[in-house]
Design an enzyme around this catalytic site. Structure first.
Site, PDB file in Angstrom:
ATOM      1  N   GLY A 258       0.791  -1.216   0.000  1.00 49.90           N
ATOM      2  CA  GLY A 258       0.000   0.000   0.000  1.00 49.90           C
ATOM      3  C   GLY A 258       0.828   1.273   0.000  1.00 49.90           C
ATOM      4  CG  HIS A 259      -1.326   4.931   0.452  1.00 46.80           C
ATOM      5  ND1 HIS A 259      -2.435   4.121   0.452  1.00 46.80           N
ATOM      6  CD2 HIS A 259      -1.499   5.791   1.475  1.00 46.80           C
ATOM      7  CE1 HIS A 259      -3.239   4.480   1.419  1.00 46.80           C
ATOM      8  NE2 HIS A 259      -2.693   5.492   2.072  1.00 46.80           N
ATOM      9  CG  ASN A 260       1.945   7.229   2.427  1.00 49.31           C
ATOM     10  OD1 ASN A 260       2.436   7.768   1.448  1.00 49.31           O
ATOM     11  ND2 ASN A 260       0.795   7.617   2.951  1.00 49.31           N
TER      12      ASN A 260
END
Length: 375
Positions: A258-260
């Site tokens: 996922g993001h980050n």
């Protein structure tokens, strides 16, 4: 290649004739002649050697060849750690992908993209504006490299790989077919607190998601050197900063990052692992198949999480977790043992109630249930 040269590449010793010429490395049952090197580092494979046509073998330290092979096996390479030696052997006998030098006329390369002279760009590949392809990199058919992306030297992009805009790949990265690096993150917000927020804070659904507004991802993905991304894996770009994968980390097929997310060096994420946004994973962490990791979780360096586990809380460094939800290994085994004993415990409780009824004289005791014995 001489047997002695192969042994030198493995930092192993040779017993017998060092000058035997070897053409290929094979399973013992597939050896066709004296130029085949039989890989018999497992004891079960040793038993196949009497029927093999090989005269040279690779064996584990301490292995004893069947007596009937005396005089037939003329040379052997002795290795200390078979699986590690296998990796070295496959490097020696590697068969690189076919890649024509230069840029194929049927590839599209933006006029302001920079492609190293010795890089290979195959037919139907797309290299976007201002993208940079490093020395010795191989871009195979139907690969997309977005605008401003950087592909490090010696990297290999298999057919169908998608590299998003501004994504940075370090040196010697391998991206397998249909992997997508640099997708937008799965991030949405409601004008007022919605069902997810109320469920997290109160355990009840109070709000209503009347509108889901998209949160754009303006960050990117940065892969370190020697990172490998499996077929069909997906890595989301950061919301504002970058999703980062450290040097030497290996990500298996069909993994979702996922993001980050921040992943350290030399980690191994096996097939079907899913890591939610803003999770921080230390160095040398192993997540076995189908591990799911919740958002904003921290996993310490050298931790190991067993297959099918669900990680919802932080995990300390150098610990082994398993289960759903994931708990320390010892506690998980206690829980499994407890579950296995429930049927017998239930029978004991029913028997105890029957005895109490009889003592108290409260009439006929309830029938004792038939309980199957546990295996």
């Amino acid at each position: 290649m001489k047997l002695s040269e192969i042994a030198a590449a493995l930092d192993a010793r040779v017993e017998g004739d060092e000058t035997i010429m070897i053409r290929r490395a094979v399973h013992p049952s597939e050896a066709e002649g004296p130029e085949d090197l039989a890989l018999a580092m497992d004891k079960d494979l040793l038993a196949l050697l009497p029927g093999s046509k090989a005269v040279a073998v690779v064996v584990a330290e301490g292995a004893e060849l069947p007596p009937e092979l005396t005089g037939i096996i003329r040379g052997r390479i002795v290795v200390k750690r078979p699986r590690y030696a296998m990796a070295g052997l496959l490097d020696v006998f590697e068969k690189p992908v076919h890649a024509e030098p230069g840029i194929h006329p049927q590839a599209y390369v933006a006029p302001d993209a920079v492609v190293a002279e010795d890089a290979s760009v195959a037919p139907f590949a797309y290299i976007g504006p201002r993208a940079r392809i490093g020395a010795g990199a191989v871009v195979l058919p139907h690969v997309t490299v977005g605008a401003d992306a950087v592909i490090g030297e010696g990297s290999l992009l298999h057919p169908g790989a998608r590299i998003g805009e501004r994504v940075v790949l370090g040196a010697r990265c391998i991206i397998h077919p249909n992997a997508a690096v640099g997708n937008d993150g799965f991030s949405f917000v409601t004008p007022e607190p919605g069902s997810v927020e109320s469920a997290k804070t109160t355990g009840r659904v109070v709000g209503t998601n009347v509108l889901l507004r998209r949160v754009n991802s303006i960050g990117t993905v940065i892969l370190g050197d020697d990172v490998e991304i499996g077929a069909g894996a997906t890595i989301d770009r950061g919301t504002v900063t970058a999703t980062r994968i450290g040097n030497g980390t290996k990500i298996d097929n069909l993994v979702q990052i996922g993001h980050n997310v921040q992943i350290g060096t030399n980690c191994m994420l096996c097939g079907h692992v899913g890591v939610a946004g803003s999770t921080v994973i230390g160095d040398r962490v192993v997540l076995a198949g189908k591990v799911g990791v919740a958002d904003h979780v921290k996993i310490g360096s050298d931790a190991v999480v067993a297959a099918n586990s669900g990680v919802g809380t932080d995990i300390p460094a150098k610990s082994v977790y398993m289960g759903y939800p994931a708990v320390p290994r010892a506690r998980a085994f206690e829980q499994y043992k407890g579950l296995a004993r429930l049927k017998r415990l239930f029978a004991d409780v029913v028997d105890l109630k029957a005895r109490l009824h009889a003592v108290d004289g409260q009439g006929k005791a309830p029938a004792k249930p038939v309980v199957a014995e546990q295996d």
